[in-house]
Structure formats: structure tokens, C-alpha cells
Design an enzyme around this catalytic site. Structure first.
Site, PDB file in Angstrom:
ATOM      1  CE1 TYR B 190     -30.516 -23.257  17.019  1.00  7.44           C
ATOM      2  CE2 TYR B 190     -32.201 -23.205  15.340  1.00  7.44           C
ATOM      3  CZ  TYR B 190     -30.934 -22.887  15.761  1.00  7.44           C
ATOM      4  OH  TYR B 190     -30.094 -22.191  14.927  1.00  7.44           O
ATOM      5  CE1 TYR B 240     -29.092 -19.121  16.636  1.00 10.27           C
ATOM      6  CE2 TYR B 240     -26.705 -19.162  16.516  1.00 10.27           C
ATOM      7  CZ  TYR B 240     -27.925 -19.667  16.130  1.00 10.27           C
ATOM      8  OH  TYR B 240     -27.987 -20.731  15.258  1.00 10.27           O
TER       9      TYR B 240
END
Lengths: 136, 295
Positions: B190, B240
């Protein structure tokens, strides 16, 4: 017309802190049971869960734990302040506070630098506790 | 982790993990971020970039890191995006000079250190091994899971420069998987900011504090490197979709569905058997680690 900056979020927990700021005093919560000093203000002590607190006055001296230099105004009200420094300041009494580092060139800022409170007159009689290099 | 729990408990047969958002064309992402630290807006402190910038600056004080380290991550991940037709930055190569010229947003972060805002979505279906056996695609198996949530308000937190929740979550996931870190063929981390990739890999133990700059030299995480990281381009250079960007890329790589960027002979990497993925939330306040392998 310049857009107004967001006011502090004042609630039952944080009122005593902001009342202190009006009198140019940094006040923190101290747990009456275990003595832990904390900020931001909260209903329970994060160490012993006691709800008994007193407000104590801080010296206003501390050191920069970290800082960030804003080059973008996420709120247009801060456009004229660019570049400005948001800092985490470790007060000598223990608590850490989010604030601004003022009177300091961004290139001269450093983690660990000694700072002292510099009151900034806000709107409606409210004073914001900002920090400047100690002795400046 | 919750999906595995409800499947194991027999409460359902399939769990759909999905994320869709008009993060780029709408303003809801910026409004959500503005609420992240609304208490501090009075000091001009907003959103995630400022919070992670404070963490990254503290890290620069505590160990050897900074833009030279993060450049290797931003430029390296962009090379993966350039192989991925779905990536927002597919046709936008990034050189070291491009990174150096990228404007400051909240120093020490440049624009190139920030993730993208994207319109789109991702989804992934989780079920039991028995049910997966009959499905059309070869399944990917969850070998290990770990979660650790320091959860403290970021301002008084002491974990911003590590160890973050990644330390314990990574250890838990490796222990559950019964493997060593050296068995990992690739990572999908991430990467809301370049620093997030560094601190996560550091806390997972791939290198010691401050050793990231040396470890990243020579294209370690890039096509052909010894530990490919964020092989879709990641949140920085693909899209994203929160934790689903790393998760779905890990799954797709193990299924062999990644086209030009498929790890293996095409990219000069080992064909992956085991991939380690991460997700984190808040300002390094929550962390999940999951280790995937071929079914």
C-alpha cells in the site's frame, strides 16, 4: 475578500484549553489519579482511564518533534501564508501539540530545535498558540 | 481478514471485496481527507499528505532516508506502470530528473511522492478452497494474514518513524504462512506515499532502518530486479483503489493475468509463487499484511 480560516473545534473536552489560550496560557489536562499529562484533551486518561482531571499551566517551552512545510493551500484561506510550517512540538512538561512554527525560515527548521510559544491573535478574541525558535 | 472469518464461520459462501470511486472527477475524496484531521485545520494542517509528511520528516531525523530514497521508489514503480495499459501513468515515463523537478506539495514530499486520484474500481471474490476448485480461473490461496493497529492519534504517536503496525502484522503473516521472508517473490505494498513503501518494507525486515537507499540501488524493485514491488505501478502510478490496488495486483500476478508486466521471463523476474501484500489506514494507524500463493 479573503476567505476566513477554519476556527478551532471547541467542545466540552477542549473548551478549557481554548479558554486558556484566550488568556495566553497553555493549559493541559493532568490526571488527578496517576498524574499523566495529556494533549489533546480527552474525557478519560489514556494511562489509567480515570476521568478526574485538573488543568495545569505549561511553560510554553518545547522542542520540535517533526515538521512539514506546506507549499499547497488545501484551504484557500492559507494561500497568503505559503510556504508555512506545521510542527509537532514536544512541550517540556511532556504533551505533544500540533501547531505552527513561525519566525523561522523553512530551511532553518529542524527536528529537535528549541522553541517557545508565540501567541497569534486570531479572530473574536481567540489566541492561537504558535511556536518560534527559542530566544528569537 | 473479516472475509476469511465469515467464510470459516460458514455465514456465507462468497465474499465480494469491492471499491469504486470517482476520486478524480468528484470532490468526495478531498472532502474525506479534509475531515481526517479537522481538529488541526486551525493551524493549516489538512488531509493525509501533511500527516505522512510529518512522519517522513521524523524518519529523516531518526535514520538515513529522504528524497534520494523515495526517488528510487517513485521512478521504479513508474517503470511498472509503463508496462500496464490500465495505469493512469502508462504513457508517462519518469526519470530521476523528472522526480527532482516535481513540485513540493508538503515538504519533504513532492508531487511525485503522492498517490493518484482515480475514477474507477476494483473487485475480488473470496471463497473456500473447495468452491474455488470448480471455478474458471486458477485460484490464489491466502497463506498468511496479520493485522496490527497502533491506532493512536498521529500527533502524540511515537510510531510514525517505525516500527509501525507493519512490524507485528508482517511477523504474524509470515508465521501463519510458515515461510521465511526470503521465500517472498514479490511485494504489493500500500503506497499512499513513497515513504509508506519504505517504512513498510523496512518494518517487514527486508532491510534495516536507513538501509533502504542502498537496498533500492540497481533497480531492486523494478522489472528484472530481485524483489519486484508494486508491479502495476501501484497507487503512485497505476490507480488509487485503496487496499484493492495491491491486493488485486498480487492475485492477478499469481493467476498469470498481467500481460506485459507479468512477472516471469517477460520482465526478467522469477515467475512468482508467493507474494506479500499490505494495506494501511489513517496516518500509519492501522496495518494489514497478507501473503498469497498459487492455489
Amino acid at each position: 475578500m479573503t476567505k476566513r480560516k477554519p476556527p478551532p473545534k471547541i467542545n466540552a473536552d477542549t473548551k478549557a484549553f481554548w479558554d486558556g489560550c484566550r488568556e495566553r496560557e497553555l493549559r493541559f489536562q493532568k490526571c488527578e489519579d496517576c498524574g499523566h499529562l495529556r494533549h489533546p484533551p480527552a474525557f478519560l486518561c489514556p494511562h489509567c482511564l480515570s476521568s478526574r482531571t485538573v488543568m495545569v499551566k505549561a511553560s510554553g517551552r518545547g522542542r520540535v518533534y517533526s515538521y512539514a512545510v506546506y507549499h499547497v493551500a488545501f484551504d484557500p484561506a492559507f494561500q497568503e501564508d505559503l510556504p508555512y510550517i506545521v510542527a509537532l512540538v514536544d512541550l517540556e512538561e511532556g504533551p505533544r501539540i500540533v501547531s505552527n512554527l513561525v519566525g523561522c525560515d523553512p530551511g532553518a527548521a529542524a527536528c529537535g530545535m528549541a522553541v517557545e510559544v508565540a501567541w497569534d491573535d486570531g479572530e473574536e478574541g481567540l489566541c492561537l498558540p504558535k511556536f518560534r525558535p527559542a530566544g528569537a | 481478514m473479516h472475509a476469511v472469518g465469515v467464510l470459516e464461520a460458514g455465514l456465507c459462501n462468497y465474499v465480494l471485496l469491492s471499491y469504486g470511486h470517482c476520486g478524480r472527477s468528484g470532490d468526495s475524496m478531498m472532502r474525506m481527507l479534509a475531515g481526517l484531521n479537522a481538529e488541526d485545520a486551525v493551524f493549516g494542517h489538512f488531509g493525509a499528505t501533511g500527516g505522512y509528511a510529518l512522519a517522513a520528516r521524523r524518519a529523516m531525523h531518526e535514520f538515513r532516508t529522504g528524497p534520494e530514497t523515495w526517488k528510487r521508489i517513485a521512478v521504479g514503480q513508474r517503470k511498472w506502470a509503463n508496462l500496464n495499459p490500465r495505469a493512469m501513468m502508462c504513457h508517462r515515463p519518469m526519470t530521476d530528473e523528472d522526480y527532482d523537478r516535481s513540485p513540493w506539495v508538503v515538504e519533504p514530499f513532492r508531487l511525485a511522492d503522492n498517490c493518484l486520484l482515480t475514477d474507477g474500481g476494483r473487485a475480488c471474490i473470496i471463497t473456500t478452497r473447495e468452491r474455488a476448485r470448480d471455478l474458471r480461473h486458477p485460484p490464489v490461496v491466502i497463506m498468511g494474514l496479520g493485522m496490527c493497529n497502533p491506532a493512536a492519534d498521529p500527533a502524540p504517536a511515537s510510531h510514525l518513524a517505525g516500527p509501525t503496525g507493519a512490524r507485528r502484522a508482517g511477523e504474524m503473516a509470515l508465521r501463519m504462512a510458515g515461510i521465511a521472508r526470503d521465500d517472498i517473490d514479490a511485494c504489493e505494498i500500500y503506497d499512499c506515499f513513497t515513504y509508506t513503501v519504505e517504512i513498510t518494507l523496512q518494518d517487514y525486515g527486508f532491510f534495516g532502518p536507513g538501509e533502504g537507499l542502498d537496498w533500492l540501488q540497481g533497480g531492486t524493485i523494478e522489472p528484472g530486479g530481485s524483489l519486484p514491488v508494486n508491479t502495476s505501478g501501484g497507487l503512485l502510478s497505476e490507480a488509487y483503489f485503496m487496499g484493492l490496488t495491491p491486493l488485486t495486483e498480487g492475485v492477478m500476478q499469481l493467476m498469470g493475468r498481467c500481460g506485459e508486466r507479468q512477472l516471469g521471463p517477460k520482465t526478467g523476474n522469477k515467475t512468482p509463487e508467493i507474494i506479500m501484500c499490505s494495506d494501511n489506514g489513517g496516518i500509519l494507524q492501522t496495518h494489514s499484511c497478507y501473503i498469497l500463493t498459487k492455489g
